[in-house]
Design a protein around this motif. Structure first.
Motif, PDB file in Angstrom:
ATOM      1  N   PRO A 165      49.140  35.531  26.684  1.00 51.63           N
ATOM      2  CA  PRO A 165      48.024  35.965  27.536  1.00 51.63           C
ATOM      3  C   PRO A 165      46.905  34.927  27.514  1.00 51.63           C
ATOM      4  O   PRO A 165      46.522  34.440  26.449  1.00 51.63           O
ATOM      5  CB  PRO A 165      47.576  37.277  26.884  1.00 51.63           C
ATOM      6  N   VAL A 167      43.173  34.508  27.890  1.00 50.79           N
ATOM      7  CA  VAL A 167      42.057  35.463  27.837  1.00 50.79           C
ATOM      8  C   VAL A 167      40.728  34.760  28.110  1.00 50.79           C
ATOM      9  O   VAL A 167      40.521  33.592  27.754  1.00 50.79           O
ATOM     10  CB  VAL A 167      42.014  36.206  26.481  1.00 50.79           C
ATOM     11  N   GLU A 181      35.194  47.066  32.451  1.00 53.50           N
ATOM     12  CA  GLU A 181      35.769  45.866  33.039  1.00 53.50           C
ATOM     13  C   GLU A 181      34.790  45.236  34.028  1.00 53.50           C
ATOM     14  O   GLU A 181      34.045  45.928  34.722  1.00 53.50           O
ATOM     15  CB  GLU A 181      37.076  46.198  33.768  1.00 53.50           C
ATOM     16  N   TYR A 243      45.678  33.462  24.019  1.00 51.63           N
ATOM     17  CA  TYR A 243      45.373  34.472  22.993  1.00 51.63           C
ATOM     18  C   TYR A 243      45.726  33.999  21.586  1.00 51.63           C
ATOM     19  O   TYR A 243      44.984  34.265  20.629  1.00 51.63           O
ATOM     20  CB  TYR A 243      46.116  35.767  23.315  1.00 51.63           C
ATOM     21  N   GLN A 257      36.612  39.369  24.005  1.00 48.96           N
ATOM     22  CA  GLN A 257      37.410  39.197  25.215  1.00 48.96           C
ATOM     23  C   GLN A 257      36.771  39.962  26.360  1.00 48.96           C
ATOM     24  O   GLN A 257      36.430  41.144  26.233  1.00 48.96           O
ATOM     25  CB  GLN A 257      38.842  39.700  25.002  1.00 48.96           C
ATOM     26  N   LEU A 258      36.586  39.302  27.492  1.00 45.55           N
ATOM     27  CA  LEU A 258      36.088  39.948  28.700  1.00 45.55           C
ATOM     28  C   LEU A 258      37.272  40.264  29.605  1.00 45.55           C
ATOM     29  O   LEU A 258      38.101  39.386  29.860  1.00 45.55           O
ATOM     30  CB  LEU A 258      35.112  39.024  29.437  1.00 45.55           C
ATOM     31  N   LYS A 259      37.332  41.494  30.068  1.00 52.43           N
ATOM     32  CA  LYS A 259      38.417  41.892  30.963  1.00 52.43           C
ATOM     33  C   LYS A 259      37.880  42.044  32.377  1.00 52.43           C
ATOM     34  O   LYS A 259      36.822  42.627  32.596  1.00 52.43           O
ATOM     35  CB  LYS A 259      39.057  43.188  30.475  1.00 52.43           C
ATOM     36  N   VAL A 260      38.640  41.479  33.312  1.00 51.59           N
ATOM     37  CA  VAL A 260      38.256  41.510  34.717  1.00 51.59           C
ATOM     38  C   VAL A 260      39.211  42.444  35.447  1.00 51.59           C
ATOM     39  O   VAL A 260      40.429  42.343  35.290  1.00 51.59           O
ATOM     40  CB  VAL A 260      38.291  40.105  35.343  1.00 51.59           C
ATOM     41  N   LYS A 261      38.672  43.323  36.232  1.00 52.35           N
ATOM     42  CA  LYS A 261      39.471  44.342  36.916  1.00 52.35           C
ATOM     43  C   LYS A 261      40.601  43.716  37.725  1.00 52.35           C
ATOM     44  O   LYS A 261      40.396  42.799  38.520  1.00 52.35           O
ATOM     45  CB  LYS A 261      38.566  45.190  37.825  1.00 52.35           C
ATOM     46  N   ASP A 262      41.820  44.234  37.462  1.00 52.59           N
ATOM     47  CA  ASP A 262      43.032  43.847  38.194  1.00 52.59           C
ATOM     48  C   ASP A 262      43.417  42.376  38.016  1.00 52.59           C
ATOM     49  O   ASP A 262      44.129  41.803  38.846  1.00 52.59           O
ATOM     50  CB  ASP A 262      42.890  44.141  39.700  1.00 52.59           C
ATOM     51  N   GLN A 264      45.017  39.421  35.348  1.00 53.28           N
ATOM     52  CA  GLN A 264      45.661  39.005  34.106  1.00 53.28           C
ATOM     53  C   GLN A 264      46.202  37.592  34.305  1.00 53.28           C
ATOM     54  O   GLN A 264      46.662  37.249  35.395  1.00 53.28           O
ATOM     55  CB  GLN A 264      46.812  39.947  33.724  1.00 53.28           C
TER      56      GLN A 264
END
Length: 296
Positions: A165, A167, A181, A243, A257-262, A264
């Motif tokens: 992944p 990230v 997110e 990762y 870790q920042l997650k962004v909608k939809d 990867q």
């Protein structure tokens, strides 16, 4: 003296019987008798006395038998030593890894391998993806683990491994750390810390921001992943990092870790080697372990 004739003589002398010796050696008794006769003719000496149906070693035979026992004991010892050497995994392996694979994946695998095969010496060369690919092409390395999407020559065997992944990481103190997110538009003013533009990590970053439809906004360009992580931790910008390279920092709360909608992203790895390279038993074992631990 022919070693084959000596082997026949040694077997007859050990068993005291032409019949038993011919059965053990899988040779007919007349043929065995002829070859023992040839040995005696070559020596110019009789080796057996025949008493009735029995063969008895005479003095000449006793002298020769004492030597042939030693000869074939040494032959057996040599065979055992060479067999043990063939079965013992030892020797020198020279492998390579691109920056992420060489620094964060291979050391752990090498440690496990050395516990199983302590007689193997391993030299690990870490470089950028193109340097490692060139060393494989020039037959310098036994094999390597390379990251990113690279076009290899037809001389290079490429075995896909896992995808790591990719990230997006930030300092825990970053203004971009949210309990939910992020949306791509939340990142429009973001500044990035990136690897040199001749690296696969830079290309992975470019692919990610293109998917996010963001303009390139680079705060710093650094030559190592460790330096990038330090700069991110100091809140000098955000970065896309595999990762495996940030797992410890994320676990310890040094990075977030920042997650962004939809969204990867992945960073691929390949096991590569020169098709013309001789693969030693030790190298093959290490390659097998790499594929077991990093397989897709």
């Amino acid at each position: 003296m022919d070693l084959h004739y000596l082997k026949l003589f040694n077997t007859v002398a050990s068993l005291g019987s032409m019949t038993k010796a011919s059965e053990q050696m899988h040779i007919s008794q007349p043929a065995l008798s002829i070859q023992i006769k040839k040995l005696e003719d070559g020596l110019g000496l009789k080796l057996f006395n025949k008493i009735g149906t029995r063969l008895i070693l005479n003095e000449n035979g006793e002298i020769l038998f004492n030597y042939t026992k030693q000869i074939f004991q040494l032959v057996q010892e040599a065979s055992n030593q060479l067999t043990d050497r063939k079965l013992t995994i030892s020797g020198q392996i020279t492998i390579g890894g691109s920056n992420t694979a060489g620094s964060y994946l291979l050391p752990r695998i090498i440690g496990s391998f050395k516990q199983l095969y302590p007689q193997v010496n391993i030299e690990l060369h870490i470089g950028n993806t193109y340097e490692i690919a060139n060393l494989i092409y020039n037959d310098v390395l036994d094999f390597a683990i390379n990251g990113g999407d690279v076009a290899y020559t037809t001389q290079t065997q490429v075995i896909p491994l896992k995808e790591d992944p990719l990230v997006l990481v930030a300092s825990p103190n970053s203004a971009y750390v949210r309990p939910h997110e992020l949306l791509p538009e939340d990142l429009e003013a973001i500044t990035f810390i990136v690897h040199h533009n001749n690296s696969q990590l830079y290309l992975a970053y470019k692919k990610a921001i293109n998917q996010l439809q963001l303009e390139e906004n680079i705060a710093m360009t650094l030559g190592s992943i460790d330096a990038i992580k330090q700069a991110v931790a100091a809140d000098l910008g955000l970065a896309f990092i595999p990762y495996s390279a940030v797992a410890i920092e994320l676990e310890r709360g040094l990075l977030t870790q920042l997650k962004v909608k939809d969204m990867q992203w992945v960073y691929p790895y390949n096991l590569i080697y020169n098709k013309s390279k001789f693969i030693s038993p030790a190298t093959l074992k290490l390659m097998e372990m790499v594929r077991e631990q990093l397989g897709p």
